[in-house]
Design a protein around this motif. Structure first.
Motif, PDB file in Angstrom:
ATOM      1  N   UNK A 241       0.761  -1.247  -0.089  1.00  0.00           N
ATOM      2  CA  UNK A 241      -0.023   0.093  -0.012  1.00  0.00           C
ATOM      3  C   UNK A 241       0.756   1.387   0.017  1.00  0.00           C
ATOM      4  N   UNK A 242       1.979   1.329   0.658  1.00  0.00           N
ATOM      5  CA  UNK A 242       2.748   2.422   0.759  1.00  0.00           C
ATOM      6  C   UNK A 242       3.699   2.578  -0.379  1.00  0.00           C
ATOM      7  N   UNK A 243       4.188   1.530  -0.894  1.00  0.00           N
ATOM      8  CA  UNK A 243       5.127   1.724  -2.279  1.00  0.00           C
ATOM      9  C   UNK A 243       4.200   2.151  -3.266  1.00  0.00           C
ATOM     10  N   UNK A 244       3.143   1.702  -3.503  1.00  0.00           N
ATOM     11  CA  UNK A 244       2.129   2.009  -4.596  1.00  0.00           C
ATOM     12  C   UNK A 244       1.406   3.547  -4.311  1.00  0.00           C
ATOM     13  N   UNK A 245       1.203   3.678  -2.990  1.00  0.00           N
ATOM     14  CA  UNK A 245       0.921   5.040  -2.450  1.00  0.00           C
ATOM     15  C   UNK A 245       1.783   6.062  -2.835  1.00  0.00           C
ATOM     16  N   UNK A 246       2.953   5.799  -2.838  1.00  0.00           N
ATOM     17  CA  UNK A 246       4.207   6.895  -2.823  1.00  0.00           C
ATOM     18  C   UNK A 246       4.015   6.963  -4.556  1.00  0.00           C
TER      19      UNK A 246
END
Length: 255
Positions: A241-246
């Motif tokens: 979630x954080x990787x794709x969110x960034x």
């Protein structure tokens, strides 16, 4: 609209979403050989997503390292990002029930008690109302800090932010108005720190980081780490979630 689209994309790019897409592709595939290959890939990814050894490696790569609070410099403002600090779905939310990300709140209090931060800015006020509750998480977090000895006049609030980008935008306005040219310490979960720091720096804030809520264990790999675990799958999903969110934030110009 962005909020809805980002949530949909987030699901499709999460381990569960990926596995569901592969499973559906396997079901509708008419070619037996291709269906078997998709099935094998689904099983392999399911194992890797849920195996602690793989999940821990991913988490350690992504998490912002922990800092020793006793060797930390002093800052004018500690910026606490909300989200999972308080459990408001209980029968008595006024009991100030802490939730899964409450380490952020405790570390903020500890930083203040140790004289590492002089003031506290809590950012993130969007919380769905439950049982006609009028208070949001930010109010309960402020109440928790006050009850533990932090003077109310040293606590500032941004009650309108709905996501990390708005955390940075709204906090920047408050910092420029009340603490211009001050020193700032950003406090959030270790797995969320990269995206949060990118957003704040995009707004021109010279912030330092202080991570909390560490997921990865500080130990060597053990035999049990090769056995699939639902907890490991959850940790993998958080990092995805954080990787794709960034990535999405960079595309949108937020980070």
């Amino acid at each position: 609209m962005f909020h809805i689209v980002s949530k949909l994309l987030s699901f499709l790019l999460m381990p569960l979403g990926i596995l569901m897409i592969l499973t559906f592709s396997m079901i509708i595939c008419k070619n037996r050989t291709k269906a078997q290959l998709i099935g094998f890939l689904t099983l392999l990814l399911t194992y890797l997503f849920s195996a602690p050894f793989a999940s821990n490696a991913l988490v350690k790569y992504w998490e912002t390292p922990q800092k020793n609070i006793h060797t930390l410099a002093n800052y004018d403002v500690g910026i606490l990002l909300t989200g999972g600090l308080m459990n408001e779905s209980t029968q008595y939310p006024n009991n100030l029930n802490l939730s899964n990300s409450a380490d952020r709140l405790w570390q903020t209090l500890y930083l203040y008690k140790e004289g590492k931060i002089k003031n506290i800015l809590i950012s993130g006020g969007y919380v769905s109302l439950i049982k006609n509750m009028k208070k949001t998480e930010i109010h309960y977090a402020k109440e928790f800090l006050i009850k533990n000895g932090v003077p109310s006049e040293q606590i500032f609030s941004d009650t309108k932010a709905r996501n990390t980008n708005e955390n940075a935008i709204n906090s920047s306005k408050i910092l420029n108005e009340k603490f211009k040219d001050g020193s700032y310490l950003l406090i959030t979960s270790s797995f969320h720190m990269k995206r949060a720091m990118a957003c704040f720096k995009k707004r021109g804030n010279n912030v330092s980081s202080f991570s909390s809520d560490f997921i990865s264990p500080f130990r060597t790999i053990q035999i049990i780490d090769f056995i699939p675990s639902s907890d490991a799958l959850l940790d993998t999903s958080k990092i995805f979630k954080e990787i794709f969110g960034l990535m999405i934030y960079k595309i949108m110009g937020y980070a």
